[in-house]
Design a protein around this motif. Structure first.
Motif, PDB file in Angstrom:
ATOM      1  N   GLN A   1       3.467   4.689   5.537  1.00 26.48           N
ATOM      2  CA  GLN A   1       3.743   3.678   4.525  1.00 26.48           C
ATOM      3  C   GLN A   1       3.507   2.274   5.068  1.00 26.48           C
TER       4      GLN A   1
ATOM      5  N   LEU B   1       1.616   5.843   1.361  1.00 27.07           N
ATOM      6  CA  LEU B   1       2.470   5.285   0.319  1.00 27.07           C
ATOM      7  C   LEU B   1       2.238   3.784   0.216  1.00 27.07           C
TER       8      LEU B   1
ATOM      9  N   SER C   1       3.602   3.766  -6.036  1.00 30.28           N
ATOM     10  CA  SER C   1       4.953   3.899  -6.560  1.00 30.28           C
ATOM     11  C   SER C   1       5.567   2.557  -6.902  1.00 30.28           C
TER      12      SER C   1
ATOM     13  N   LEU D   1      10.934   9.289  -1.080  1.00 33.68           N
ATOM     14  CA  LEU D   1       9.520   9.617  -0.955  1.00 33.68           C
ATOM     15  C   LEU D   1       9.162  10.009   0.476  1.00 33.68           C
TER      16      LEU D   1
END
Length: 258
Positions: free
Chosen positions: A100, A151, A80, A91
Motif C-alpha cells: 500500500q 492498494l 478504495s 483490507l
C-alpha cells in the motif's frame, strides 16, 4: 459520552497499542528470516486481523461484506475509499500479500515502521506530488509483477463520511500500464471510526467490492476513462449504502491531496 463508553474506547486503544508494540517488536527479529509471503502473513495480516477483531468486540464496530465473488484470483490494483483507519486494517487482512501507498515518515517510527519496511510498501514523499506519482508508477508496477496486490486510496487522504474526494489518476494509470484491471471498493467506515477524534460509534460497516474494471485501450484517454468509471461506480455505491447524499458529486467533494 458516557463513562462506560469512554472506558471501552480507552481499553480499545490500550489493547491496540499494546498488541502493536509487542507484535512489531517480535516481527523485527523474526520476519527477516521468513519468505516474503509468510512474512506478510506473520507481520501484517495476523495483527490487522486482531485489530479488526478488537474493534468488533471492544467498541462494537462489526462489518458486512458484499461482492466477495468479484475478487479475482490474481492480484490487481485496488481503488478504495479512504475514510478512517479501519479500512486499512481490514483490507490488509483481506488481501495478501498487499502493498500500500503510505507516508515515507511512517517507516522511521521505531519497531512499527521497521516492521512495515519489510512488507514492500510504496513509501512516498507527500510534499512532492510529482515525484510521488512517479514512485507509485515504478514501484507499484514492480509490486504487481512480484505478485502483490497494490492498494491505492485515490482520494489521497481520509475524507469524512458524507463527502467524497476527487480521484487521482495514479491508480488507474498503474493498472493500465500493467495491463491489469482495477477493483473498486466502497464502504462507510467513517460513520463508526471518524476521521477526527477518539470516539468510536458502534454499528456495522458496510463494505461493497465492485466488479473488475478493465481499461478500454491504452494511453492517457484510457486512464482517464477508467478512473472516471471507477469513481462513478464508487460514488453510486456510497449513495446506495447511505454514505453520500443523492446529489453528491466530485465538484462538491473535499479537495484532493497528494
Amino acid at each position: 459520552m458516557s463513562i462506560l463508553r469512554a472506558i471501552q474506547i480507552f481499553l480499545f486503544y490500550f489493547l491496540l497499542a499494546t498488541t502493536s508494540f509487542i507484535w512489531c517488536t517480535i516481527s523485527v527479529f523474526v520476519a527477516p528470516f521468513l519468505p516474503f509471503r509468510q512474512r506478510y502473513r506473520f507481520v501484517n495480516q495476523a495483527w490487522c486481523t486482531v485489530a479488526v477483531w478488537l474493534a468488533k468486540v471492544v467498541v462494537g464496530i462489526n462489518y458486512e461484506v458484499k461482492g466477495m465473488e468479484n475478487i479475482p484470483d490474481k492480484p490487481c490494483v485496488i481503488l478504495s475509499r479512504h475514510q478512517s483507519t479501519w479500512e486499512t486494517f481490514f483490507l490488509s487482512a483481506l488481501f495478501e500479500p498487499l502493498s500500500q501507498v503510505l507516508k515515507r515518515e511512517l517507516l522511521y517510527v521505531p519497531f512499527f515502521g521497521w516492521a512495515m519496511a519489510m512488507l514492500k510498501p510504496i513509501a512516498i514523499d507527500r510534499s512532492n506530488p510529482k515525484a510521488a506519482l512517479k514512485q507509485l508508477a515504478k514501484q507499484g508496477h514492480e509490486r504487481l509483477e512480484q505478485g502483490c496486490w497494490v492498494l491505492v486510496f485515490p482520494e489521497g487522504t481520509r475524507i469524512p463520511s458524507g463527502q467524497i474526494g476527487k480521484f487521482s489518476r495514479g491508480g488507474a494509470s498503474l493498472a493500465v500500464n500493467a495491463n491489469l484491471p482495477v477493483l473498486p471498493i466502497a464502504h462507510d467506515a467513517g460513520k463508526y471510526w471518524p476521521k477526527q477524534g477518539w470516539d468510536k460509534n458502534p454499528g456495522t460497516v458496510q463494505v461493497v467490492i465492485g466488479p473488475l474494471m478493465h481499461a478500454e485501450g491504452t494511453g492517457p484517454r484510457a486512464i482517464a476513462e477508467l478512473n472516471d468509471r471507477a469513481f462513478a461506480w464508487v460514488c453510486q455505491a456510497q449513495k446506495d449504502i447511505g454514505c453520500l447524499p443523492a446529489d453528491a458529486t466530485a465538484t462538491t467533494a473535499a479537495p484532493e491531496k497528494g
